[in-house]
Design a protein around this motif. Structure first.
Motif, short mmCIF file in Angstrom:
data_model
loop_
_atom_site.label_atom_id
_atom_site.label_comp_id
_atom_site.label_asym_id
_atom_site.label_seq_id
_atom_site.Cartn_x
_atom_site.Cartn_y
_atom_site.Cartn_z
N ASP A 130 -17.82 1.33 21.42
CA ASP A 130 -17.57 -0.14 21.30
C ASP A 130 -16.26 -0.79 19.85
O ASP A 130 -16.17 -1.48 19.70
N LEU A 131 -17.55 0.28 19.66
CA LEU A 131 -17.51 0.56 17.78
C LEU A 131 -16.21 0.45 17.38
O LEU A 131 -14.96 0.73 16.94
N LEU A 132 -15.76 1.63 18.40
CA LEU A 132 -14.47 2.56 18.17
C LEU A 132 -13.02 1.12 18.76
O LEU A 132 -12.38 1.27 17.76
N ALA A 133 -13.01 0.72 20.01
CA ALA A 133 -12.57 -0.30 19.97
C ALA A 133 -12.55 -1.45 18.51
O ALA A 133 -11.34 -2.02 18.46
N ILE A 134 -13.97 -1.99 17.98
CA ILE A 134 -13.80 -3.11 17.15
C ILE A 134 -12.38 -2.10 15.73
O ILE A 134 -11.52 -2.95 15.15
N GLN A 135 -12.78 -1.32 15.93
CA GLN A 135 -12.22 -0.66 14.83
C GLN A 135 -10.32 -0.33 14.99
O GLN A 135 -9.74 -0.47 14.44
N ALA A 136 -9.62 -0.16 16.35
CA ALA A 136 -8.72 -0.27 17.06
C ALA A 136 -8.33 -1.53 16.49
O ALA A 136 -7.09 -1.28 16.21
N ILE A 137 -9.25 -2.86 17.09
CA ILE A 137 -8.25 -3.90 17.16
C ILE A 137 -8.20 -4.32 15.03
O ILE A 137 -6.88 -4.93 14.79
N ARG A 138 -8.97 -3.79 15.01
CA ARG A 138 -9.09 -3.79 13.24
C ARG A 138 -7.78 -3.23 12.35
O ARG A 138 -6.89 -3.77 11.40
N ALA A 139 -7.38 -2.34 13.43
CA ALA A 139 -6.21 -1.46 12.56
C ALA A 139 -5.09 -1.90 13.38
O ALA A 139 -3.81 -2.31 12.66
N ILE A 140 -5.03 -2.43 14.28
CA ILE A 140 -3.87 -3.38 15.08
C ILE A 140 -3.42 -5.10 13.81
O ILE A 140 -2.54 -4.93 13.34
N ASP A 141 -4.84 -5.58 13.32
CA ASP A 141 -4.21 -6.30 11.76
C ASP A 141 -3.56 -5.56 10.75
O ASP A 141 -3.06 -5.86 10.59
N ASP A 142 -4.08 -4.92 10.50
CA ASP A 142 -3.43 -3.66 8.94
C ASP A 142 -1.95 -2.69 9.70
O ASP A 142 -1.35 -3.72 8.66
N ILE A 143 -1.95 -2.90 10.48
CA ILE A 143 -0.28 -2.22 10.90
C ILE A 143 0.69 -3.52 10.99
O ILE A 143 1.78 -4.08 10.62
N ASP A 144 0.05 -4.66 11.33
CA ASP A 144 0.94 -6.14 11.72
C ASP A 144 1.42 -7.00 10.23
O ASP A 144 2.26 -6.82 9.56
N LYS A 145 -0.37 -6.20 9.30
CA LYS A 145 0.65 -6.43 7.59
C LYS A 145 1.24 -5.83 7.31
O LYS A 145 2.55 -6.85 6.79
N THR A 146 1.14 -4.50 7.46
CA THR A 146 2.39 -3.44 6.70
C THR A 146 3.55 -4.09 7.49
O THR A 146 5.32 -3.65 6.84
N LEU A 147 4.15 -4.10 8.75
CA LEU A 147 5.30 -4.67 9.79
C LEU A 147 6.02 -5.42 8.54
O LEU A 147 7.24 -5.25 8.56
N ASN A 148 5.38 -6.37 8.65
CA ASN A 148 5.46 -7.79 7.89
C ASN A 148 6.67 -7.33 6.66
O ASN A 148 7.16 -7.44 5.70
N LEU A 149 5.26 -6.52 6.00
CA LEU A 149 5.13 -6.41 4.25
C LEU A 149 6.82 -5.09 4.56
O LEU A 149 7.38 -5.41 3.88
N PHE A 150 7.03 -4.13 4.51
CA PHE A 150 8.08 -2.99 5.42
C PHE A 150 9.10 -4.01 5.30
O PHE A 150 10.40 -3.88 5.17
N ALA A 151 9.32 -4.59 6.83
CA ALA A 151 9.79 -5.05 6.96
C ALA A 151 10.43 -6.55 5.94
O ALA A 151 12.40 -5.91 5.88
N THR A 152 10.46 -7.24 5.32
CA THR A 152 10.41 -8.36 4.06
C THR A 152 11.17 -7.41 3.95
O THR A 152 12.75 -7.60 2.45
N ARG A 153 10.98 -5.56 2.86
CA ARG A 153 11.09 -5.04 1.88
C ARG A 153 12.68 -4.60 2.56
O ARG A 153 13.50 -3.94 1.97
N LEU A 154 12.41 -3.62 3.70
CA LEU A 154 13.65 -3.29 4.10
C LEU A 154 15.15 -4.46 4.27
O LEU A 154 16.16 -3.88 4.31
N ARG A 155 15.37 -5.37 4.76
CA ARG A 155 15.99 -6.65 4.91
C ARG A 155 16.31 -7.14 3.33
O ARG A 155 17.90 -6.48 3.19
N GLU A 156 15.85 -6.89 2.35
CA GLU A 156 16.08 -7.29 0.99
C GLU A 156 16.85 -5.68 0.76
O GLU A 156 18.02 -5.75 0.19
#
Lengths: 392, 236, 392, 236
Positions: C144-170
């Motif tokens: 269960d703890l592994l699933a928890i870490q994985a879902i939190r990693a998804i949130d981390d990745i979503d933040k990063t995808l957004n950050l990098f996409a904005t950078r790439l567009r500029e």
């Protein structure tokens, strides 16, 4: 029949040769890369530069140019000199110049300019690279903006590296909680996870292979044996390792961006780069918005770039304005005692302002001079203010 | 996924300073000793063997490597030589010649496209024997101040009048009995077929301007469009 | 001499065969995957399950067991039955059972349980996967703890995808500013940059190849031709494309994490997963801290998990407490009219609480029942409160 | 870096439903038609050819692929068969057998390690013809409720008594004249050398329990430790 004098343009200067290939006159470039590059740039654009001009003038005073024809390899130069009333002939690779070209490395040593031919070629290498960078500037459309995006991407990546490293530590600690304490540096920790995975794989040999010192490898392997962490499945480990590998890729990308910025900055802002290095240089561009903007800022603003918040606070509250913005990263400021920092910051900002203007308007390289003047000024400050000012 | 494991490395029998890396999957690769260990130039593999680092010399990416793989009569490049390289590109082949000539040699690398020169300059920055020149190979007088007399001329210029360009450059910089390696367009799928008219004319130009042709090698399957001409220069 | 009766345990039920292999008696499993899995689990642990028990009882009432020996393939079962006073013999693959095993797919169709053998195997496939998951639970240390870490990693990745996409567009807009407006979706934009690079490469064919519709491909290619953006060098484009490729890798990793979470959640919390799907299920685990914590929370707390801020604000100010936390992501709540949401949230929270408890304590699968009961209750709410309450 | 380009794909002459993918670098690979297009199982290459997707069958990762590459007498696996697979691992070979037997076939895939089963179950989730069984192959009675009579038995169990395990399973599930493929430990570097004592004993056990040996293939260089035994089962 007319006498002929052959003009050989070289990286060390302009030479006039007689029909036997003997040097009759020469004017050397100063052994200053920035200046030599400027001179060569003119030649490569087919313009008579100051050294060639001087050679021709000297010849005029020594030789009867009315009965002499100058032989030159470039037709644009020939045209320009003809317009000045000199008799000029264009020839491709006459044997006198050919021979001179062959002997040039040797001659340059004989003239005492270099201690050996290797040193000559080293110099040629440096000059060529700088010359090429100067030529590239002509095609440098908005490359300052590219450096700015790259340095901002580094900041984005740093945020991400931190976010992911924290996540990986929490995650992998389910399996091997003790490693979090033993391996404090993110890069090492993640390399261990990415390349070894299960703690059972952490035998000293494998750890040493990925660059851990023998002592620590032993310690990690012992702790691994006694770990209280949970057993994971292959698929659990696979996904953790996939995240770890992407972390390493990002880390690698950070290095690539750093190298890239170095290359771009040397081309678009060689003088700023000579003063503060490519990364801090790029940060200054980023804060100003472009090289043009940076070039137009007064030195006092350059000094506090990146400390806008503190500056506005000071303006609002009437408090003390900040003494330095991002240029605080410049080692000589950071390492200086507090009371000297403001003064060094001012000196640096002044030089940066000049550097940015030259970079923007001409691109001529005067970085070495600027730097040595700055260092001089810093030494002066250190001498003048060795002690903290007395409080009144 | 799988990383390649080296079984052994030995010097090429015919081409000195070129190495053969045998891998555990049974395949083998051409390679040169890396002048700047740890650094790649174009994404090639690096191999360590007995404490020396070798760089894979990709026969699909470098026409010279392809010519060697196809059995060029000899490799005239030796350590310490000075070479003029026309059409240096982003430095793939240049970097391997740089490995071969070593620190006592020099490569004058002429490339006219700024887009490409920006990559070449990164390679030159790390390799003191590469001297980058941003100029048009059709105007050798523009780089007369930089280039010295050279032992060999390598050209890959994809210009219609390539033989003339090569001859003009040779006249200014190439020593008597110096070598030429010229990658020449020879689009003919069938190796045995007659070369095209243009190709024949280029070869004629070379001959008329003092080159003795030693060997011509078609580069398929590594490069379907080119042949490598190896010639020796005779100054009048 | 004694008569022999052969017991064939199968995925569809327990069969008693005479010496000719004819079925003399049988008890079938209900066609319910959850229940069948529970029954098979007991057999695979060597325990007599309820169906086998029922078969033996029926035989007792119909056959004279004192003169009959039951032949069975598993020695643990034999031991248990012997203790109950039944005469049992262990045999490996007697020909009656062997033959029955051969014919089982056909028999199961003849019994009317499946329309053909394909359907039988489909059922077998589903039962086996569920049975295997149930067995894996025994080894499920902290998954269960592994699933928890994985879902939190998804949130981390979503933040990063957004950050990098904005950078790439500029960043890429320096070269092709017009694309920013035409391609609004990050994934498409970055795929174009990563695979085509220079705007000169944006011919309709290449764009269509990477999945852009023909109409838009044409439009992009036309705009590319007239772009006012700056020309870039190969090395400038290379570094932008490297960043774009890492974005795509991260995007891909996000999908891998989603798949991973689905697998883990089906194993550790099958009932919660049946109710709200693996991602929302993992978010609930993440907010509670573990499956155990979630199982111990009262339904009222489950209802507002993830709305802690709003809850504390309500407690502090005496305002209205929140009606739902993260379970608002459940489509039936999100899509419902406002006045029904609180009620549906309560119903869902109640079922989630039950599901989490069963998941934590037994792992038995009752997800289908829970879900149908929930849907029933939601329909009821919709019928009872079709209109907004009147304000007084 | 470089992506592999397919030159052509054709069915293997000897082994039906196995394909040969020819690549433009001159190499060729074994492959099977992908039952679940777009999905990889173990990082293998996917190739498209004439609108069909093929999965590379890696001879270094799958002992069965290695046996085919080394010329096994025949491949007894055909579409629609039911197969009992002991020691299924994370599904590398299982997935290719799944490609071959197709949706009308079934593979009963027995694996005892939970660590590994967690990966196999992901493969089984996508492939309806794989029936995962988390049990010990030494106790076939524990999965008597799941497995039906099978046409073939594939075993790769790395247990000391593998022949006995295989025979016990055959007795319960394998039809008369059904086939056996057994990956057996035979550590002998020299292919021509005599097999080890243990290996010989295992072969004897197989024979004594009803198996007729058809072929034995050593798997080097793909796998240095194993041989593949192909046998036919005779029920007493």
């Amino acid at each position: 029949m007319n006498k002929k004098i052959f003009i050989a343009d070289t990286v060390i200067g302009a030479f006039a040769l007689d029909e036997n290939g003997k040097i009759v006159e020469s004017v050397l470039y100063p052994k200053d890369i920035g200046k030599t590059v400027e001179e060569l740039l003119q030649l490569s654009e087919g313009k008579v530069n100051s050294v060639l001009n001087q050679l021709v003038e000297t010849l005029k005073s020594k030789v009867d140019l009315s009965s002499t024809t100058l032989v030159i390899e470039d037709s644009s130069l020939a045209r320009e000199l003809t317009q000045r009333g000199v008799a000029v002939e264009v020839a491709v690779a006459p044997k006198q110049i050919l021979e001179f070209r062959r002997l040039l490395p040797k001659i340059s040593v004989e003239l005492g300019l270099f201690k050996d031919e290797d040193e000559f070629r080293e110099y040629l290498h440096t000059v060529s690279i700088e010359l090429t960078r100067r030529k590239l500037r002509r095609y440098a459309q908005k490359r300052d903006l590219l450096a700015i995006q790259a340095i901002r991407a580094i900041d984005d990546i740093d945020k991400t590296l931190n976010l992911f490293a924290t996540r990986l530590r929490e995650w992998y600690s389910i399996h091997f909680p003790e490693l979090d304490d033993i391996s404090k540096e993110h890069e090492e920790y993640i390399k261990i996870v990415a390349s070894l995975g299960f703690r059972d794989n952490m035998v000293p040999d494998s750890l040493v292979k990925i660059g851990i010192s023998e002592g620590r490898a032993k310690r990690i392997s012992e702790v691994a044996k006694k770990s209280i962490g949970a057993d994971l499945s292959e698929m659990d480990m696979n996904i953790i390792q996939t995240v770890a590998n992407i972390w390493l890729e990002l880390y690698d990308l950070r290095q690539k961006l750093t190298d890239y910025i170095a290359q771009v900055m040397k081309e678009v802002a060689p003088n700023v780069t000579a003063l503060v290095g490519p990364l801090l240089g790029a940060r200054l561009l980023s804060l100003a918005g472009s090289l043009e903007e940076l070039a137009k800022l007064p030195a006092s603003t350059v000094q506090v770039l990146g400390a806008e918040k503190a500056l506005f606070r000071a303006l609002r509250t009437g408090g003390k304005p900040p003494k330095h913005g991002v240029i605080f990263q410049y080692p000589e400021i950071r390492k200086a005692p507090k009371w000297q920092r403001g003064k060094i910051a001012r000196a640096l900002a002044t030089k940066l302002s000049i550097a940015a203007r030259i970079d923007f308007f001409t691109g001529r390289y005067v970085g070495d001079e600027l730097r040595s003047k700055l260092i001089e000024r810093i030494e002066e400050i250190k001498k003048l203010y060795p002690k903290p000012p007395k409080r009144e | 996924m799988s990383s390649l494991s080296v079984v052994r490395v030995y010097e090429h029998e015919k081409y000195r300073n070129v190495y053969i890396v045998e891998l555990d999957d049974g395949s083998s690769r051409l390679a040169t000793k890396n002048l700047v260990p740890g650094k790649k130039v174009y994404g090639e593999h690096l191999f360590r063997w007995e404490n020396v680092e070798y760089r894979e010399w990709n026969t699909y990416r470098s026409k010279l490597a392809a010519a060697l793989a196809k059995g060029l009569k000899e490799l005239p490049i030796v350590p310490g030589q000075r070479i003029l390289y026309l059409g240096a590109g982003s430095g793939t082949t240049v970097s391997h010649i740089s490995d071969i000539v070593g620190l006592k040699g020099a490569i004058y690398a002429v490339e006219f496209a700024p887009r490409v020169m920006r990559e070449l300059i990164v390679v030159a920055d790390e390799r003191p024997n590469i001297i980058p020149i941003l100029e048009d190979a059709r105007m050798p007088q523009r780089y007369r101040m930089i280039v010295e007399e050279v032992d060999g001329l390598y050209a890959d210029v994809a210009q219609p009048e390539q033989a003339a360009i090569v001859a003009d450059n040779a006249e200014m910089f190439l020593k008597d009995k110096g070598w030429l390696l010229l990658a020449i367009k020879a689009r003919s799928i069938d190796v045995t077929a007659e070369p095209s008219e243009i190709y024949r004319r280029e070869i004629e130009t070379l001959k008329s301007r003092g080159f003795d042709i030693v060997d011509i090698i078609h580069l398929e399957p590594f490069d379907k469009d080119h042949a490598m001409v190896y010639a020796i220069y005779n100054r009048k």
